[in-house]
Scaffold this motif. Structure first.
Motif, mmCIF file in Angstrom:
data_model
loop_
_atom_site.group_PDB
_atom_site.id
_atom_site.type_symbol
_atom_site.label_atom_id
_atom_site.label_comp_id
_atom_site.label_asym_id
_atom_site.label_seq_id
_atom_site.Cartn_x
_atom_site.Cartn_y
_atom_site.Cartn_z
ATOM 1 N N ASN A 194 28.730 -39.685 71.437
ATOM 2 C CA ASN A 194 29.804 -38.792 71.883
ATOM 3 C C ASN A 194 30.781 -39.509 72.809
ATOM 4 O OD1 ASN A 194 28.690 -36.683 70.438
ATOM 5 N ND2 ASN A 194 27.722 -35.731 72.210
ATOM 6 N N TYR A 195 30.253 -40.299 73.741
ATOM 7 C CA TYR A 195 31.118 -41.012 74.677
ATOM 8 C C TYR A 195 31.935 -42.093 73.976
ATOM 9 C CZ TYR A 195 28.382 -38.609 78.251
ATOM 10 O OH TYR A 195 27.768 -37.663 79.023
ATOM 11 N N VAL A 196 31.334 -42.792 73.027
ATOM 12 C CA VAL A 196 32.069 -43.822 72.282
ATOM 13 C C VAL A 196 33.177 -43.168 71.464
ATOM 14 C CG1 VAL A 196 31.895 -45.491 70.387
ATOM 15 C CG2 VAL A 196 30.199 -45.516 72.232
ATOM 16 N N ASN A 197 32.849 -42.078 70.793
ATOM 17 C CA ASN A 197 33.872 -41.389 69.997
ATOM 18 C C ASN A 197 35.014 -40.886 70.874
ATOM 19 O OD1 ASN A 197 32.581 -41.831 67.555
ATOM 20 N ND2 ASN A 197 31.489 -39.878 67.610
ATOM 21 N N ARG A 198 34.643 -40.319 72.007
ATOM 22 C CA ARG A 198 35.681 -39.819 72.921
ATOM 23 C C ARG A 198 36.544 -40.976 73.421
ATOM 24 N NH1 ARG A 198 34.793 -36.668 78.550
ATOM 25 N NH2 ARG A 198 36.974 -36.160 78.905
ATOM 26 N N LEU A 199 35.900 -42.089 73.723
ATOM 27 C CA LEU A 199 36.626 -43.267 74.181
ATOM 28 C C LEU A 199 37.604 -43.748 73.112
ATOM 29 C CD1 LEU A 199 35.207 -46.074 76.282
ATOM 30 C CD2 LEU A 199 36.298 -46.730 74.164
ATOM 31 N N LEU A 200 37.141 -43.793 71.871
ATOM 32 C CA LEU A 200 37.976 -44.287 70.774
ATOM 33 C C LEU A 200 39.133 -43.340 70.444
ATOM 34 C CD1 LEU A 200 35.203 -45.656 68.391
ATOM 35 C CD2 LEU A 200 36.756 -46.978 69.864
ATOM 36 N N GLU A 201 38.968 -42.076 70.783
ATOM 37 C CA GLU A 201 40.007 -41.088 70.478
ATOM 38 C C GLU A 201 41.053 -40.947 71.578
ATOM 39 O OE1 GLU A 201 37.656 -37.608 69.779
ATOM 40 O OE2 GLU A 201 36.945 -38.315 67.833
ATOM 41 N N THR A 202 40.920 -41.690 72.665
ATOM 42 C CA THR A 202 41.868 -41.543 73.768
ATOM 43 C C THR A 202 43.229 -42.109 73.403
ATOM 44 O OG1 THR A 202 41.165 -43.653 74.730
ATOM 45 C CG2 THR A 202 40.092 -41.664 75.569
ATOM 46 N N GLU A 203 44.216 -41.581 74.056
ATOM 47 C CA GLU A 203 45.587 -42.080 73.922
ATOM 48 C C GLU A 203 45.740 -43.320 74.801
ATOM 49 O OE1 GLU A 203 47.859 -40.770 71.831
ATOM 50 O OE2 GLU A 203 46.367 -39.321 71.171
ATOM 51 N N ILE A 204 46.800 -44.054 74.569
ATOM 52 C CA ILE A 204 47.039 -45.309 75.297
ATOM 53 C C ILE A 204 46.986 -45.114 76.807
ATOM 54 C CG2 ILE A 204 48.791 -47.067 75.802
ATOM 55 C CD1 ILE A 204 49.597 -46.894 72.843
ATOM 56 N N GLY A 205 47.557 -44.050 77.294
ATOM 57 C CA GLY A 205 47.627 -43.836 78.739
ATOM 58 C C GLY A 205 46.410 -43.186 79.370
ATOM 59 N N ASP A 206 45.384 -42.884 78.578
ATOM 60 C CA ASP A 206 44.208 -42.175 79.090
ATOM 61 C C ASP A 206 43.175 -43.118 79.715
ATOM 62 O OD1 ASP A 206 45.155 -39.710 78.349
ATOM 63 O OD2 ASP A 206 44.031 -39.639 76.470
ATOM 64 N N THR A 207 43.616 -43.942 80.634
ATOM 65 C CA THR A 207 42.680 -44.910 81.233
ATOM 66 C C THR A 207 41.573 -44.220 82.020
ATOM 67 O OG1 THR A 207 44.153 -45.190 83.128
ATOM 68 C CG2 THR A 207 44.347 -46.798 81.346
ATOM 69 N N VAL A 208 41.890 -43.107 82.644
ATOM 70 C CA VAL A 208 40.874 -42.391 83.430
ATOM 71 C C VAL A 208 39.749 -41.906 82.509
ATOM 72 C CG1 VAL A 208 40.430 -40.357 84.862
ATOM 73 C CG2 VAL A 208 42.482 -41.740 85.257
ATOM 74 N N CYS A 261 34.249 -42.524 80.291
ATOM 75 C CA CYS A 261 33.353 -42.696 79.143
ATOM 76 C C CYS A 261 32.564 -43.991 79.268
ATOM 77 C CB CYS A 261 34.152 -42.689 77.835
ATOM 78 S SG CYS A 261 34.842 -41.086 77.405
ATOM 79 N N TYR A 262 33.248 -45.062 79.647
ATOM 80 C CA TYR A 262 32.585 -46.347 79.822
ATOM 81 C C TYR A 262 31.486 -46.246 80.880
ATOM 82 C CZ TYR A 262 31.759 -51.174 81.144
ATOM 83 O OH TYR A 262 31.150 -52.362 81.451
ATOM 84 N N ARG A 263 31.785 -45.604 82.009
ATOM 85 C CA ARG A 263 30.784 -45.437 83.080
ATOM 86 C C ARG A 263 29.576 -44.644 82.587
ATOM 87 N NH1 ARG A 263 35.284 -45.297 86.508
ATOM 88 N NH2 ARG A 263 35.543 -43.071 86.270
ATOM 89 N N ARG A 264 29.833 -43.606 81.833
ATOM 90 C CA ARG A 264 28.730 -42.787 81.325
ATOM 91 C C ARG A 264 27.854 -43.570 80.347
ATOM 92 N NH1 ARG A 264 30.970 -36.632 80.688
ATOM 93 N NH2 ARG A 264 31.773 -36.473 82.813
ATOM 94 N N ILE A 265 28.472 -44.365 79.490
ATOM 95 C CA ILE A 265 27.699 -45.207 78.572
ATOM 96 C C ILE A 265 26.850 -46.195 79.366
ATOM 97 C CG2 ILE A 265 27.883 -47.010 76.800
ATOM 98 C CD1 ILE A 265 30.468 -45.484 75.851
ATOM 99 N N ARG A 266 27.432 -46.782 80.406
ATOM 100 C CA ARG A 266 26.694 -47.740 81.245
ATOM 101 C C ARG A 266 25.516 -47.067 81.955
ATOM 102 N NH1 ARG A 266 25.932 -52.270 80.403
ATOM 103 N NH2 ARG A 266 25.501 -52.599 82.584
#
Length: 87
Positions: A32-46, A51-56
């Motif tokens: 779920n976190y990877v998919n959400r990460l991949l679906e983000t827009e260019i400016g969605d760094t937050v 998502c990266y923190r949650r995966i970690r």
């Protein structure tokens, strides 16, 4: 903690780590976190960073579980060696 405690704790963690509900939960959350990460827009760094923190965190939990399992295996081996040397 005693070797017996470490050995038992390791056995319990091994059972948890091998249990289908636990592995399914980790896999589903990570996916779920990877998919959400991949679906983000260019400016969605937050969102990407979250998502990266949650995966970690999931990876950190799995690493800690493996460490407890390995400590338990070492404790079990030491107990067995101690018991064999007494007899």
């Amino acid at each position: 903690m005693t070797q017996e405690h470490d050995a038992e704790r390791g056995r319990r963690m091994d059972q948890l780590n091998l249990s289908e509900p636990f592995t399914d939960a980790c896999d589903t959350l990570t996916e779920n976190y990877v998919n959400r990460l991949l679906e983000t827009e260019i400016g969605d760094t937050v969102v990407r960073e979250e998502c990266y923190r949650r995966i970690r965190v999931i990876e950190d939990i799995q690493t800690q579980i493996l460490s407890i399992i390995n400590d338990g295996k070492m404790a079990s081996a030491q107990i067995e060696e101690r018991n064999n040397s007494v007899h």
